[in-house]
Design an enzyme around this catalytic site. Structure first.
Site, PDB file in Angstrom:
ATOM      1  N   GLU A 218       8.472   0.765   5.380  1.00  0.00           N
ATOM      2  CA  GLU A 218       9.009   0.224   4.140  1.00  0.00           C
ATOM      3  C   GLU A 218       8.535   1.091   2.979  1.00  0.00           C
ATOM      4  O   GLU A 218       7.440   1.666   3.026  1.00  0.00           O
ATOM      5  CB  GLU A 218       8.520  -1.209   3.914  1.00  0.00           C
ATOM      6  CG  GLU A 218       8.984  -2.184   4.964  1.00  0.00           C
ATOM      7  CD  GLU A 218       8.703  -3.620   4.530  1.00  0.00           C
ATOM      8  OE1 GLU A 218       9.622  -4.255   4.007  1.00  0.00           O
ATOM      9  OE2 GLU A 218       7.558  -4.077   4.683  1.00  0.00           O
ATOM     10  N   GLU A 219       9.346   1.104   1.930  1.00  0.00           N
ATOM     11  CA  GLU A 219       9.005   1.902   0.748  1.00  0.00           C
ATOM     12  C   GLU A 219       7.728   1.413   0.064  1.00  0.00           C
ATOM     13  O   GLU A 219       7.143   2.127  -0.727  1.00  0.00           O
ATOM     14  CB  GLU A 219      10.167   1.910  -0.248  1.00  0.00           C
ATOM     15  CG  GLU A 219      10.712   0.542  -0.657  1.00  0.00           C
ATOM     16  CD  GLU A 219       9.739  -0.323  -1.404  1.00  0.00           C
ATOM     17  OE1 GLU A 219       9.046   0.224  -2.276  1.00  0.00           O
ATOM     18  OE2 GLU A 219       9.685  -1.543  -1.113  1.00  0.00           O
ATOM     19  N   SER A 220       7.313   0.174   0.353  1.00  0.00           N
ATOM     20  CA  SER A 220       6.157  -0.422  -0.289  1.00  0.00           C
ATOM     21  C   SER A 220       4.846  -0.019   0.373  1.00  0.00           C
ATOM     22  O   SER A 220       3.865  -0.739   0.292  1.00  0.00           O
ATOM     23  CB  SER A 220       6.300  -1.939  -0.246  1.00  0.00           C
ATOM     24  OG  SER A 220       6.536  -2.366   1.089  1.00  0.00           O
TER      25      SER A 220
ATOM     26  N   ASP B 168      -5.162  -6.785   3.030  1.00  0.00           N
ATOM     27  CA  ASP B 168      -5.217  -7.215   4.428  1.00  0.00           C
ATOM     28  C   ASP B 168      -5.045  -6.066   5.419  1.00  0.00           C
ATOM     29  O   ASP B 168      -4.912  -6.305   6.621  1.00  0.00           O
ATOM     30  CB  ASP B 168      -4.168  -8.305   4.680  1.00  0.00           C
ATOM     31  CG  ASP B 168      -2.753  -7.830   4.438  1.00  0.00           C
ATOM     32  OD1 ASP B 168      -2.550  -6.947   3.582  1.00  0.00           O
ATOM     33  OD2 ASP B 168      -1.833  -8.331   5.105  1.00  0.00           O
TER      34      ASP B 168
ATOM     35  N   ARG C  69       2.345 -17.975  -0.486  1.00  0.00           N
ATOM     36  CA  ARG C  69       1.364 -17.414  -1.425  1.00  0.00           C
ATOM     37  C   ARG C  69       1.387 -18.204  -2.720  1.00  0.00           C
ATOM     38  O   ARG C  69       2.445 -18.417  -3.313  1.00  0.00           O
ATOM     39  CB  ARG C  69       1.668 -15.939  -1.714  1.00  0.00           C
ATOM     40  CG  ARG C  69       1.429 -15.102  -0.491  1.00  0.00           C
ATOM     41  CD  ARG C  69       1.504 -13.626  -0.761  1.00  0.00           C
ATOM     42  NE  ARG C  69       1.502 -12.933   0.515  1.00  0.00           N
ATOM     43  CZ  ARG C  69       1.676 -11.640   0.676  1.00  0.00           C
ATOM     44  NH1 ARG C  69       1.871 -10.863  -0.376  1.00  0.00           N
ATOM     45  NH2 ARG C  69       1.660 -11.100   1.880  1.00  0.00           N
TER      46      ARG C  69
ATOM     47  N   ASP D  77      -2.647  -3.775   5.954  1.00  0.00           N
ATOM     48  CA  ASP D  77      -1.401  -3.361   6.608  1.00  0.00           C
ATOM     49  C   ASP D  77      -0.635  -2.283   5.850  1.00  0.00           C
ATOM     50  O   ASP D  77       0.335  -1.740   6.357  1.00  0.00           O
ATOM     51  CB  ASP D  77      -0.505  -4.587   6.917  1.00  0.00           C
ATOM     52  CG  ASP D  77      -0.162  -5.404   5.690  1.00  0.00           C
ATOM     53  OD1 ASP D  77      -0.594  -5.041   4.580  1.00  0.00           O
ATOM     54  OD2 ASP D  77       0.532  -6.428   5.852  1.00  0.00           O
ATOM     55  N   ARG D  78      -1.075  -1.965   4.628  1.00  0.00           N
ATOM     56  CA  ARG D  78      -0.381  -0.898   3.896  1.00  0.00           C
ATOM     57  C   ARG D  78      -1.212   0.372   3.848  1.00  0.00           C
ATOM     58  O   ARG D  78      -2.420   0.328   4.054  1.00  0.00           O
ATOM     59  CB  ARG D  78      -0.114  -1.333   2.454  1.00  0.00           C
ATOM     60  CG  ARG D  78       0.765  -2.527   2.342  1.00  0.00           C
ATOM     61  CD  ARG D  78       1.106  -2.747   0.891  1.00  0.00           C
ATOM     62  NE  ARG D  78       1.951  -3.924   0.753  1.00  0.00           N
ATOM     63  CZ  ARG D  78       2.674  -4.182  -0.316  1.00  0.00           C
ATOM     64  NH1 ARG D  78       2.643  -3.361  -1.351  1.00  0.00           N
ATOM     65  NH2 ARG D  78       3.419  -5.262  -0.371  1.00  0.00           N
TER      66      ARG D  78
ATOM     67  N   SER E  94      -2.459 -10.418   0.720  1.00  0.00           N
ATOM     68  CA  SER E  94      -2.241  -8.972   0.787  1.00  0.00           C
ATOM     69  C   SER E  94      -2.735  -8.217  -0.443  1.00  0.00           C
ATOM     70  O   SER E  94      -3.908  -8.261  -0.757  1.00  0.00           O
ATOM     71  CB  SER E  94      -0.761  -8.706   1.031  1.00  0.00           C
ATOM     72  OG  SER E  94      -0.564  -7.370   1.333  1.00  0.00           O
ATOM     73  N   HIS E  95      -1.824  -7.601  -1.169  1.00  0.00           N
ATOM     74  CA  HIS E  95      -2.194  -6.735  -2.296  1.00  0.00           C
ATOM     75  C   HIS E  95      -2.424  -7.523  -3.582  1.00  0.00           C
ATOM     76  O   HIS E  95      -2.778  -6.943  -4.601  1.00  0.00           O
ATOM     77  CB  HIS E  95      -1.091  -5.707  -2.512  1.00  0.00           C
ATOM     78  CG  HIS E  95       0.247  -6.373  -2.664  1.00  0.00           C
ATOM     79  ND1 HIS E  95       0.925  -6.904  -1.586  1.00  0.00           N
ATOM     80  CD2 HIS E  95       0.994  -6.638  -3.744  1.00  0.00           C
ATOM     81  CE1 HIS E  95       2.047  -7.452  -2.006  1.00  0.00           C
ATOM     82  NE2 HIS E  95       2.113  -7.310  -3.317  1.00  0.00           N
TER      83      HIS E  95
ATOM     84  N   LYS F 167       2.854  -4.060  10.062  1.00  0.00           N
ATOM     85  CA  LYS F 167       2.587  -2.734   9.556  1.00  0.00           C
ATOM     86  C   LYS F 167       1.087  -2.501   9.632  1.00  0.00           C
ATOM     87  O   LYS F 167       0.309  -3.456   9.716  1.00  0.00           O
ATOM     88  CB  LYS F 167       3.146  -2.551   8.155  1.00  0.00           C
ATOM     89  CG  LYS F 167       2.751  -3.582   7.117  1.00  0.00           C
ATOM     90  CD  LYS F 167       3.650  -3.400   5.908  1.00  0.00           C
ATOM     91  CE  LYS F 167       3.212  -4.227   4.707  1.00  0.00           C
ATOM     92  NZ  LYS F 167       3.621  -5.639   4.776  1.00  0.00           N
TER      93      LYS F 167
ATOM     94  N   ASP G  72      -4.503  -1.786   1.667  1.00  0.00           N
ATOM     95  CA  ASP G  72      -4.427  -2.937   0.773  1.00  0.00           C
ATOM     96  C   ASP G  72      -5.345  -4.065   1.228  1.00  0.00           C
ATOM     97  O   ASP G  72      -6.134  -3.902   2.159  1.00  0.00           O
ATOM     98  CB  ASP G  72      -2.974  -3.423   0.662  1.00  0.00           C
ATOM     99  CG  ASP G  72      -2.483  -4.059   1.952  1.00  0.00           C
ATOM    100  OD1 ASP G  72      -3.010  -3.701   3.022  1.00  0.00           O
ATOM    101  OD2 ASP G  72      -1.587  -4.919   1.888  1.00  0.00           O
TER     102      ASP G  72
HETATM  103  C1  VG1 Z   1       6.564  -6.907  -0.719  1.00  0.00           C
HETATM  104  C2  VG1 Z   1       7.130  -5.581  -0.284  1.00  0.00           C
HETATM  105  C3  VG1 Z   1       7.587  -5.656   1.162  1.00  0.00           C
HETATM  106  C4  VG1 Z   1       6.435  -6.123   2.046  1.00  0.00           C
HETATM  107  C5  VG1 Z   1       5.896  -7.430   1.523  1.00  0.00           C
HETATM  108  C6  VG1 Z   1       4.673  -7.896   2.290  1.00  0.00           C
HETATM  109  O1  VG1 Z   1       7.559  -7.894  -0.665  1.00  0.00           O
HETATM  110  O2  VG1 Z   1       8.194  -5.190  -1.114  1.00  0.00           O
HETATM  111  O3  VG1 Z   1       8.070  -4.391   1.557  1.00  0.00           O
HETATM  112  O4  VG1 Z   1       6.863  -6.299   3.377  1.00  0.00           O
HETATM  113  O5  VG1 Z   1       5.508  -7.284   0.161  1.00  0.00           O
HETATM  114  O6  VG1 Z   1       3.696  -6.922   2.309  1.00  0.00           O
HETATM  115  P1  VG1 Z   1       8.359  -8.395  -1.974  1.00  0.00           P
HETATM  116  O7  VG1 Z   1       9.226  -9.521  -1.497  1.00  0.00           O
HETATM  117  O8  VG1 Z   1       7.334  -8.765  -2.984  1.00  0.00           O
HETATM  118  O9  VG1 Z   1       9.149  -7.210  -2.440  1.00  0.00           O
HETATM  119  V1  VG1 Z   1       2.086  -7.346   2.263  1.00  0.00           V
HETATM  120  O10 VG1 Z   1       1.171  -5.935   2.512  1.00  0.00           O
HETATM  121  O11 VG1 Z   1       2.065  -8.139   0.806  1.00  0.00           O
HETATM  122  O12 VG1 Z   1       1.904  -8.431   3.519  1.00  0.00           O
HETATM  123 CO    CO Z   2      -0.628  -6.289   3.018  1.00  0.00          CO
END
Ligand code: VG1
Ligand code: CO
Length: 542
Positions: free
Chosen positions: A362-364, A278, A21, A280-281, A112-113, A375, A276
């Site tokens: 995951e907590e996210s 893409d 990214r 997956d959240r 993603s987000h 996810k 989000d």
């Molecule tokens: C974050 C989240 C993690 C998730 C990852 C990708 O990673 O904490 O739980 O799997 O994003 O999600 P990090 O390393 O920034 O904490 V996504 O929806 O961005 O593909």
């Molecule tokens: Co995502």
């Protein structure tokens, strides 16, 4: 004509938690995309004539990169590429296509987000044949190739029109443009009781789903409004936009504020959800009650048997280490194993493939199951809907019933974004250096019982992943975890995860920030967050 083009290596193409990214202008440097894509191909073997899945979340630069990947896939010998119409595929839909069509792998274009636009973020991720993110062994190989690359292969050809469906050719390779929604929607129909959910909506159940101008809009409209009969207008912000309407497509209480306020207001719908960039959240909000992702995972695990796809029960539950222990209590009650993995979905793949876990979270705000290897935001929303349709109770009743049965794991995450990388790294390194001295230390009225740096030993392939987060356990069961984000594109982001278990029956309805005030204070005192970062408060609290 296939051309071999000389190129110079970049030294910063290291995939993070979920692919590479960077800001769009960074990706727009000469051959930056080509180098990375060729490095992916150079790390793989045996794809001659095989199928590749390709699609992204529709953000700025998506269309251009789809064309580049198509020409490079043709030049490198793939036999067929399945690409979502318009270059769109949600991450879980891409995972499903890889699996259902027996593809060799897939390239997913997403950050993603993270926000999108000419100066915002872009990302490229490679998924393997099981449909899941490439494991570290492969991402490390990609990085190594990217540092040594001297040439890439590309087919000279004009851009393809991606806005219809059907087959065309690019050199010797077939390009099959597919409806991005159809196969995914069919999979959801097999897992969930659509009859029961249709009856729920027919009975006047009201829902708001915020697609955040990201990829899930077309999926949610088709599934919720067309197939399940939710009234038109249930899906908000349903048209994917290259800049997500200028917002962060991050379904949390900060960036999905409007949805949150709608759900807290008088006359709120019964159920609120968001996904989000893409897809997956997921974010789940009941009328007047926000469900933390960690609780949502536990609740889904405790109730999954109500959905046809999970009526046989669960084989096991897996959660990322920073996720709360709420799911552990459900696993214990069900008599099934609970696995604790590092952050990032790639660590669940082996457990899912081996049939050791059925649900992961995951907590996210990521939850999923063995139906794909990513996810899956809409999947979680549909499992919730299936449970609501089966139990005929409100979200609040179901959550409070869960807390009464299992106790409540108060949980919050504090993010400090765009920190100076050096200061953030020093904070973590310093904690790591002090790990053996910390036990016995008293701070903010709490005593540290145990401290470590999480290392994961994969029970399937015996690989080890170290330095996955500093954990402090306090006497009485509270916990603080510190780690640096692996998805950010500006400076460093410090994530501090805080939790405490309340067994009940009293004290189950406190505000998490208040219930965790001493743990928050202890975390700050031990790590020196404010002192080292110069920040008075977190940027995002979830
Ligand atoms: C974050 C989240 C993690 C998730 C990852 C990708 O990673 O904490 O739980 O799997 O994003 O999600 P990090 O390393 O920034 O904490 V996504 O929806 O961005 O593909
Ligand atoms: Co995502």
């Amino acid at each position: 004509m296939i051309r071999t083009v000389a190129t110079t290596a970049y030294d910063d193409q290291k995939p993070g938690t979920s692919g590479l990214r960077k800001k769009v202008p960074h990706f727009q440097q000469e051959n930056y995309v080509e180098n990375f894509v060729q490095s992916i191909f150079d790390s793989l073997e045996g794809f001659e004539g095989a199928t590749l899945v390709l699609g992204g979340d529709g953000r700025y630069f998506n269309r251009e990169v789809v064309q580049i990947v198509l020409r490079m896939a043709a030049a490198n010998g793939f036999g067929r590429v399945l690409v979502g119409r318009g270059g769109l595929l949600s991450t879980p839909a891409a995972s499903n296509l890889i699996r259902s069509r027996g593809a060799f792998g897939g390239i997913i274009l997403s950050a993603s987000h993270n926000p999108g636009g000419p100066t915002e973020d872009f990302g490229i991720k490679y998924n393997i044949a099981n449909g899941g993110p490439a494991p570290e062994r492969i991402t490390e190989a990609i990085f190594a190739k990217s540092r040594a690359i001297t040439e890439y292969r590309i087919l000279d050809a004009p851009d393809l029109d991606l806005d219809g469906t059907g087959e065309t050719r690019l050199g010797d390779m077939v390009v099959e443009i597919v409806d991005p929604v159809a196969d995914y929607a069919a999979l959801m129909e097999r897992l969930f009781d659509f009859e029961a959910i249709r009856a729920l909506f027919a009975g006047g159940f009201r829902m708001s789903y915020d697609a955040m101008h990201a990829v899930t809009g077309p999926y949610a409209r088709e599934i919720l409004e067309n197939r399940l009969g939710a009234p038109a207008g249930t899906v908000l912000n349903g048209d994917p936009l290259p800049d997500f309407g200028g917002h962060h497509p991050d379904p949390n209480l900060v960036h999905a504020r409007e949805l949150y306020e709608r759900m807290m207001a008088p006359g709120a719908p019964d159920f609120g959800a968001a996904s989000d960039g893409d897809g997956d959240r997921n974010l789940i909000i009941g009328r007047g009650i926000f469900v933390t992702p960690s609780d949502s995972l536990a609740l889904l695990a405790a109730n999954a048997h109500l959905a046809p796809g999970y009526a046989q029960g669960l084989k096991g539950i897996a959660r990322s280490m920073p996720t709360s222990a709420a799911a552990d209590r459900v696993a214990a009650r069900l008599g099934i194993p609970l696995f604790e993995t590092p952050t990032g979905w790639k660590f669940f793949g082996n457990l899912l493939d081996a049939g050791m876990a059925t649900l992961c979270g995951e907590e996210s705000a990521g939850t999923g199951s063995d139906h794909v290897r990513e996810k899956d935001g809409l999947w979680a929303v549909l499992l919730w809907l299936n449970i609501l349709a089966a139990r005929r109770q409100s979200v609040r009743e179901i959550v409070e019933d869960h807390w009464r049965t299992f106790g409540r794991d108060y949980y919050t995450r504090h993010d400090y974004e765009a920190l100076e990388t050096e200061a953030a790294t020093a904070l973590i390194d310093d904690l790591r250096d002090r790990l053996s001295d910390l036990p016995g230390t008293e701070v903010a009225g709490l005593v540290i019982e145990r401290a470590d740096d999480f290392a994961y030993h994969d029970p399937v392939d015996a690989s080890t992943s170290e330095r996955q987060g500093i954990r402090l356990y306090f006497t009485g069961g509270a916990r603080a975890v510190f780690r640096l984000s692996g998805t950010g594109t500006a400076g460093a982001t410090l994530r501090v995860y805080l939790e405490r278990f309340a067994p009940g029956p009293d004290g189950l309805d406190r505000d998490p920030q208040e219930a965790l005030a001493d743990v928050i204070a202890a975390a700050d005192a031990i790590a020196g967050i404010r002192k080292r970062t110069g920040r008075e408060a977190p940027d995002v609290i979830t």
